[in-house]
Design a protein around this motif. Structure first.
Motif, short mmCIF file in Angstrom:
data_model
loop_
_atom_site.label_atom_id
_atom_site.label_comp_id
_atom_site.label_asym_id
_atom_site.label_seq_id
_atom_site.Cartn_x
_atom_site.Cartn_y
_atom_site.Cartn_z
N THR A 28 0.75 -1.02 -0.02
CA THR A 28 0.16 0.04 0.10
C THR A 28 0.86 1.37 0.01
OG1 THR A 28 -0.35 -0.16 2.52
CG2 THR A 28 -1.93 -1.26 0.93
N GLY A 29 1.47 1.46 1.19
CA GLY A 29 2.37 2.83 1.23
C GLY A 29 3.53 2.90 0.31
N LEU A 30 4.29 2.11 0.02
CA LEU A 30 5.42 2.29 -1.23
C LEU A 30 4.66 2.49 -2.27
CD1 LEU A 30 8.38 2.49 -0.90
CD2 LEU A 30 8.67 0.27 -0.97
N HIS A 31 4.02 1.75 -2.83
CA HIS A 31 3.28 1.92 -4.15
C HIS A 31 2.81 3.10 -4.37
CE1 HIS A 31 4.09 -1.93 -5.97
NE2 HIS A 31 3.67 -2.54 -5.13
N GLN A 32 2.03 3.94 -3.13
CA GLN A 32 1.42 5.03 -3.37
C GLN A 32 2.39 6.15 -3.49
OE1 GLN A 32 -1.03 5.25 0.12
NE2 GLN A 32 -2.87 4.01 -0.84
N HIS A 33 3.44 5.93 -2.73
CA HIS A 33 4.54 6.92 -2.63
C HIS A 33 5.31 7.04 -4.24
CE1 HIS A 33 4.02 8.21 1.25
NE2 HIS A 33 4.34 7.05 1.84
N LEU A 34 5.44 5.73 -4.77
CA LEU A 34 6.35 5.65 -6.12
C LEU A 34 5.15 6.31 -6.92
CD1 LEU A 34 7.95 2.30 -5.63
CD2 LEU A 34 9.00 4.54 -5.85
N ARG A 36 2.87 8.77 -6.76
CA ARG A 36 3.05 10.20 -6.56
C ARG A 36 4.35 10.55 -6.91
NH1 ARG A 36 1.23 14.61 -7.14
NH2 ARG A 36 1.68 16.26 -5.63
N LEU A 37 5.47 10.07 -6.86
CA LEU A 37 6.69 10.69 -7.25
C LEU A 37 6.76 10.36 -8.84
CD1 LEU A 37 9.30 8.81 -4.77
CD2 LEU A 37 8.65 11.45 -5.03
N ASP A 38 5.99 9.13 -9.19
CA ASP A 38 6.10 9.09 -10.97
C ASP A 38 5.16 10.41 -11.42
OD1 ASP A 38 6.49 7.90 -13.26
OD2 ASP A 38 4.47 6.89 -13.24
N GLU A 39 4.21 10.74 -10.68
CA GLU A 39 3.42 12.05 -11.09
C GLU A 39 4.45 13.42 -11.17
OE1 GLU A 39 0.05 12.38 -8.93
OE2 GLU A 39 -0.60 10.34 -9.42
N ILE A 40 5.19 13.52 -10.07
CA ILE A 40 5.89 14.58 -9.95
C ILE A 40 6.70 14.76 -11.00
CG2 ILE A 40 7.24 15.82 -8.31
CD1 ILE A 40 5.78 14.74 -5.86
N PHE A 41 7.55 13.83 -11.08
CA PHE A 41 8.70 13.74 -11.97
C PHE A 41 8.52 13.23 -13.48
CE2 PHE A 41 10.81 13.20 -7.61
CZ PHE A 41 11.41 14.43 -7.50
N ALA A 42 7.29 13.18 -13.88
CA ALA A 42 6.82 12.78 -15.16
C ALA A 42 7.48 13.48 -16.32
CB ALA A 42 5.33 12.83 -15.47
N GLN A 55 10.29 0.30 -8.57
CA GLN A 55 9.18 -0.40 -8.62
C GLN A 55 9.23 -1.82 -8.97
OE1 GLN A 55 5.93 0.90 -7.66
NE2 GLN A 55 5.40 -1.11 -7.68
N GLN A 56 10.31 -2.00 -9.78
CA GLN A 56 10.51 -3.63 -10.28
C GLN A 56 11.20 -3.95 -8.91
OE1 GLN A 56 13.22 -3.30 -13.40
NE2 GLN A 56 11.35 -3.15 -14.96
N MET A 57 12.03 -3.39 -8.24
CA MET A 57 12.68 -3.78 -6.92
C MET A 57 11.71 -4.13 -5.83
SD MET A 57 16.42 -1.82 -6.81
CE MET A 57 15.96 -1.22 -5.03
N VAL A 58 10.81 -3.30 -5.85
CA VAL A 58 9.58 -3.37 -4.56
C VAL A 58 8.90 -4.70 -5.03
CG1 VAL A 58 7.45 -2.56 -3.84
CG2 VAL A 58 9.46 -1.19 -3.99
N ASP A 59 8.59 -4.89 -6.21
CA ASP A 59 7.79 -6.02 -6.82
C ASP A 59 8.65 -7.52 -6.47
OD1 ASP A 59 5.81 -4.61 -7.49
OD2 ASP A 59 6.41 -4.48 -9.75
N ASN A 60 10.06 -7.22 -6.69
CA ASN A 60 10.74 -8.55 -6.42
C ASN A 60 10.96 -8.52 -4.94
OD1 ASN A 60 11.68 -9.09 -9.05
ND2 ASN A 60 13.34 -7.69 -9.20
N VAL A 61 11.12 -7.87 -4.10
CA VAL A 61 11.15 -8.07 -2.62
C VAL A 61 9.48 -8.69 -2.41
CG1 VAL A 61 11.04 -6.94 -0.35
CG2 VAL A 61 12.61 -6.22 -2.02
#
Length: 92
Positions: A28-34, A36-42, A55-61
């Motif tokens: 939940t939390g990390l995906h939401q923050h990533l 949001r960062l994707d929107e900011i740095f689009a 995001q790939q690293m998070v999915d692997n963990v």
């Protein structure tokens, strides 16, 4: 023996709690923050590429945490066994 069983029960309960909590927070939390960062740095391609890598690293963990043995199938309350052992030892 009873002390060791109580200690093992506490340790396994703590591991289960930490793994469950970590997976919930990452999903939940990390995906939401990533996101949001994707929107900011689009507008910045290099940042978007770095965020996609994160995001790939998070999915692997998460996949690795899901690959841990199924704790639900092996739930045994070692405290109950310790109580029974203590009772048997008392009568012995």
């Amino acid at each position: 023996l009873t002390y060791s069983l109580y200690n093992a029960n506490h340790t396994l309960g703590g591991v289960d709690s930490l793994v469950t909590g970590t997976m919930g927070n990452m999903r939940t939390g990390l995906h939401q923050h990533l996101a949001r960062l994707d929107e900011i740095f689009a507008t910045r391609g290099d940042y978007v590429q770095t965020l996609q890598f994160m995001q790939q690293m998070v999915d692997n963990v998460i996949k690795q945490l899901l690959g841990l043995p199924d704790w639900d199938g092996a739930k045994v309350d070692l405290a109950t066994i310790a109580d029974q052992a203590a009772s048997i030892e008392y009568y012995r």
